[in-house]
Write a protein that holds these residues in place. Sequence first.
Motif, PDB file in Angstrom:
ATOM      1  N   HIS A 183       0.839  -1.197   0.000  1.00 32.82           N
ATOM      2  CA  HIS A 183       0.000   0.000   0.000  1.00 32.82           C
ATOM      3  C   HIS A 183       0.874   1.246   0.000  1.00 32.82           C
ATOM      4  N   ASP A 184       2.186   1.063   0.092  1.00 33.82           N
ATOM      5  CA  ASP A 184       3.116   2.175   0.266  1.00 33.82           C
ATOM      6  C   ASP A 184       3.403   2.840  -1.079  1.00 33.82           C
ATOM      7  N   MET A 185       2.894   4.048  -1.261  1.00 30.86           N
ATOM      8  CA  MET A 185       3.083   4.739  -2.533  1.00 30.86           C
ATOM      9  C   MET A 185       4.528   5.175  -2.741  1.00 30.86           C
ATOM     10  N   ASN A 186       5.290   5.326  -1.645  1.00 29.62           N
ATOM     11  CA  ASN A 186       6.718   5.604  -1.800  1.00 29.62           C
ATOM     12  C   ASN A 186       7.415   4.425  -2.483  1.00 29.62           C
ATOM     13  N   SER A 187       7.025   3.216  -2.110  1.00 20.68           N
ATOM     14  CA  SER A 187       7.590   2.019  -2.745  1.00 20.68           C
ATOM     15  C   SER A 187       7.213   1.965  -4.215  1.00 20.68           C
ATOM     16  N   VAL A 188       5.971   2.309  -4.505  1.00 21.95           N
ATOM     17  CA  VAL A 188       5.498   2.300  -5.891  1.00 21.95           C
ATOM     18  C   VAL A 188       6.371   3.206  -6.749  1.00 21.95           C
ATOM     19  N   MET A 189       6.611   4.420  -6.275  1.00 22.03           N
ATOM     20  CA  MET A 189       7.373   5.384  -7.059  1.00 22.03           C
ATOM     21  C   MET A 189       8.873   5.107  -7.029  1.00 22.03           C
ATOM     22  N   GLU A 190       9.341   4.429  -5.991  1.00 20.57           N
ATOM     23  CA  GLU A 190      10.779   4.202  -5.831  1.00 20.57           C
ATOM     24  C   GLU A 190      11.265   2.976  -6.588  1.00 20.57           C
ATOM     25  N   ILE A 191      10.547   1.854  -6.499  1.00 19.43           N
ATOM     26  CA  ILE A 191      11.072   0.598  -7.052  1.00 19.43           C
ATOM     27  C   ILE A 191      10.107  -0.087  -8.022  1.00 19.43           C
ATOM     28  N   GLY A 192       9.022   0.582  -8.405  1.00 22.18           N
ATOM     29  CA  GLY A 192       8.000  -0.065  -9.236  1.00 22.18           C
ATOM     30  C   GLY A 192       8.401  -0.215 -10.695  1.00 22.18           C
ATOM     31  N   ASP A 193       9.176  -1.259 -10.990  1.00 21.27           N
ATOM     32  CA  ASP A 193       9.528  -1.537 -12.390  1.00 21.27           C
ATOM     33  C   ASP A 193       8.279  -1.895 -13.188  1.00 21.27           C
TER      34      ASP A 193
END
Length: 263
Positions: free
Chosen positions: A196-206
């Motif tokens: 659910h972490d949008m920071n993860s989405v933008m940081e590592i979302g290949d």
Amino acid sequence: MIEIRNVKKSFGEKTILHDVTATMEAGKCNLIIGASGSGKTVLTKCMVGLFKPDQGEILYNGQNMLEMTDEERKQLRQQIGMLFQGSALFDSMTVEENIMFPLNMFSNLSYKERRKKANEVLARVNLKDANKKFPAEISGGMKKRVGIARAIVLNPKYLFCDEPNSGLDPQTSLLIDHLIKEITEEYDITTIVVTHDMNSVMEIGDRIFYMHQGKKQWEGSNKDIIFSKDKLLNEFIFASEFLQGAKEMRMLEEKGESPANNQ
């Protein structure tokens, strides 16, 4: 690579997954996102064999898991690493013993070799001095890193991460994200992250798969999200006025039209 083809899953009269098709690529972080009840957890459980789909195929490197023998499925599961939401460490075991647990279960290595391997992966996650500590003696971020070390100790081809940043502060979350991405690329692992972490989405979302009401609503990369016109996706990710404004600013910057450039 993991291929999901036309997967459907129902419980009684309630359909949870509606004809889901997706490809999880090797060497990349494949993120599954969506609101609670969107079907992402059921999809993940189908992928690891905890639930059997009513229809469709789940292929690991071209082999349909649903058609495997019990022995073939057992061998496949030894190639899957799991990072659980709460780390799921054994409180009565030291960090080193926790990491050795999969080796004790599935390898024929000697105790000395298992211990050496455990400490090698501990060093890889920057915890080489924590091997004799118990879970109660380390921080939440350290527990996550121990969980990652245990998940990769058998050199898996596939890594499933369930909310890896749950309960962590933003700075520690970023460190965990970077560690997962580094390991994914270093070992060419097919990594699936439910978050659910949008920071993860933008940081590592290949590769990002957005689930909505049991359907794959959208897929693309973290860069594609900025320019996405999918209304449901934008409402989910850019829910606040602040984030909506941040998206608009980022779009202008990508086009070379940042207000700073016009001054």
